[in-house]
Design an enzyme around this catalytic site. Structure first.
Site, PDB file in Angstrom:
ATOM      1  CE  LYS A  17      -2.272  -0.836   3.852  1.00  0.00           C
ATOM      2  NZ  LYS A  17      -1.665  -2.116   4.287  1.00  0.00           N
ATOM      3  NE  ARG A  92      -3.495  -1.118  10.459  1.00  0.00           N
ATOM      4  CZ  ARG A  92      -2.509  -0.401   9.990  1.00  0.00           C
ATOM      5  NH1 ARG A  92      -2.718   0.609   9.213  1.00  0.00           N
ATOM      6  NH2 ARG A  92      -1.271  -0.683  10.329  1.00  0.00           N
ATOM      7  NE  ARG A 133       7.475  -2.193   5.627  1.00  0.00           N
ATOM      8  CZ  ARG A 133       6.177  -2.020   5.799  1.00  0.00           C
ATOM      9  NH1 ARG A 133       5.433  -1.598   4.801  1.00  0.00           N
ATOM     10  NH2 ARG A 133       5.620  -2.303   6.957  1.00  0.00           N
ATOM     11  NE  ARG A 166       6.932   0.271   9.844  1.00  0.00           N
ATOM     12  CZ  ARG A 166       5.694   0.266   9.377  1.00  0.00           C
ATOM     13  NH1 ARG A 166       5.427   0.800   8.199  1.00  0.00           N
ATOM     14  NH2 ARG A 166       4.715  -0.276  10.065  1.00  0.00           N
ATOM     15  NE  ARG A 177       2.805  -4.048  11.520  1.00  0.00           N
ATOM     16  CZ  ARG A 177       3.619  -3.819  10.493  1.00  0.00           C
ATOM     17  NH1 ARG A 177       4.853  -4.276  10.526  1.00  0.00           N
ATOM     18  NH2 ARG A 177       3.206  -3.142   9.465  1.00  0.00           N
TER      19      ARG A 177
HETATM   20  P1  AMP Z   1       1.450   1.006   9.337  1.00  0.00           P
HETATM   21  O1  AMP Z   1       2.622   1.857   9.049  1.00  0.00           O
HETATM   22  O2  AMP Z   1       0.230   1.428   8.583  1.00  0.00           O
HETATM   23  O3  AMP Z   1       1.714  -0.469   9.212  1.00  0.00           O
HETATM   24  O4  AMP Z   1       1.096   1.251  10.907  1.00  0.00           O
HETATM   25  C1  AMP Z   1       2.031   0.961  11.928  1.00  0.00           C
HETATM   26  C2  AMP Z   1       1.311   0.867  13.268  1.00  0.00           C
HETATM   27  O5  AMP Z   1       0.671   2.132  13.550  1.00  0.00           O
HETATM   28  C3  AMP Z   1       0.207  -0.155  13.343  1.00  0.00           C
HETATM   29  O6  AMP Z   1       0.703  -1.461  13.655  1.00  0.00           O
HETATM   30  C4  AMP Z   1      -0.673   0.407  14.453  1.00  0.00           C
HETATM   31  O7  AMP Z   1      -0.087   0.195  15.718  1.00  0.00           O
HETATM   32  C5  AMP Z   1      -0.592   1.904  14.169  1.00  0.00           C
HETATM   33  N1  AMP Z   1      -1.656   2.350  13.230  1.00  0.00           N
HETATM   34  C6  AMP Z   1      -1.482   2.837  11.953  1.00  0.00           C
HETATM   35  N2  AMP Z   1      -2.653   3.152  11.388  1.00  0.00           N
HETATM   36  C7  AMP Z   1      -3.607   2.863  12.310  1.00  0.00           C
HETATM   37  C8  AMP Z   1      -5.034   2.931  12.314  1.00  0.00           C
HETATM   38  N3  AMP Z   1      -5.715   3.363  11.240  1.00  0.00           N
HETATM   39  N4  AMP Z   1      -5.674   2.532  13.442  1.00  0.00           N
HETATM   40  C9  AMP Z   1      -5.014   2.088  14.529  1.00  0.00           C
HETATM   41  N5  AMP Z   1      -3.679   1.974  14.587  1.00  0.00           N
HETATM   42  C10 AMP Z   1      -2.969   2.344  13.499  1.00  0.00           C
END
Ligand code: AMP
Length: 225
Positions: A17, A92, A133, A166, A177
């Site tokens: 994404k 999410r 990644r 990360r 996750r």
């Molecule tokens: P991402 O970079 O989108 O994989 O997000 C990394 C982390 O940020 C996730 O594992 C969640 O802990 C938090 N996070 C990101 N977007 C959301 C969301 N829309 N709702 C809740 N937690 C989020």
């Protein structure tokens, strides 16, 4: 596309994404809104939201809906969103999706309807993609040590900066996750599938092919302008 309007990119962590949202952003000159990036920025700046979010993110859990929705509402107020934007990693949960539906119902005369595309990748590919990644801390370019390595190991092709992994891409956290995704985010896809403006693309193909399919599907969903 002249006016992309609001776009949702859906799919499990690691389907691409972020990579595709950045390409769409470059092609259409609309911002990518990644809730993960905004949260990481808050963590880096040590804001109150960042302190709360960090503990949850470190465990691979989701940040509470209320906090994320408030953050998104503030982001949508910024001036760069008028021609459209690409949500990446949001919504999410079903609660976030319903909040967004209400937000759009209120803003109906001012905005085009939301269109949503899911990028599909098999479970087997996801772990490799996430643990492989690496990101440039300067330009945010995303690489993968297995499938899309930089020319020189560990170094960004554009900026020459040392690439970083990360913390939540380490294997134990990735598994958490994926569990959060299955429980909380998979139903969000069903929510949008039931609506009209929804499509899916095959994310197992190479990045350019996925991008081409995405542009075609988004164009079809948006219709003639
Ligand atoms: P991402 O970079 O989108 O994989 O997000 C990394 C982390 O940020 C996730 O594992 C969640 O802990 C938090 N996070 C990101 N977007 C959301 C969301 N829309 N709702 C809740 N937690 C989020």
């Amino acid at each position: 596309m002249q006016t992309p309007g609001p776009i949702l990119l859906l799919g499990a962590p690691g389907v691409g994404k972020g990579t595709q949202a950045r390409r769409l952003m470059d092609a259409w000159h609309v911002p990518q809104i990644s809730t993960g990036d905004i949260l990481r920025d808050n963590v880096a700046r040590g804001t109150e939201l960042g302190v709360t979010a960090k503990a949850l993110m470190d465990r691979g859990e989701l940040v509470p809906d209320g906090l994320v929705n408030t953050m998104v509402a503030a982001r949508l107020e910024e001036g760069d969103t008028h021609r459209g934007y690409i949500f990446d990693g949001y919504p999410r949960t079903l609660e976030q999706a319903r909040w967004l539906d209400r937000h759009f119902a209120e803003a109906a005369e001012r905005t085009l309807p939301l269109i949503a595309v899911t990028i599909r990748v098999s479970d087997a590919s996801l772990l490799r993609r996430l643990t492989g990644r690496r990101t440039c801390p300067v330009c945010r370019q995303i690489y993968n040590i297995y499938t899309q390595p930089p020319t020189q190991d560990g170094i960004c092709d554009v900026e020459g900066a040392a690439l970083v992994q990360r913390d939540d891409d380490k294997e134990a956290i990735v598994i958490e996750r994926m569990k959060a995704y299955e429980q909380l985010t998979a139903p969000v896809i069903e929510h949008y599938r039931a609506q009209q403006r929804y499509a899916e693309v095959d994310g197992e193909q190479d990045v350019d092919r996925v991008f081409a399919d995405l542009v075609a599907e988004l164009g079809r969903l948006r219709g003639p302008q």
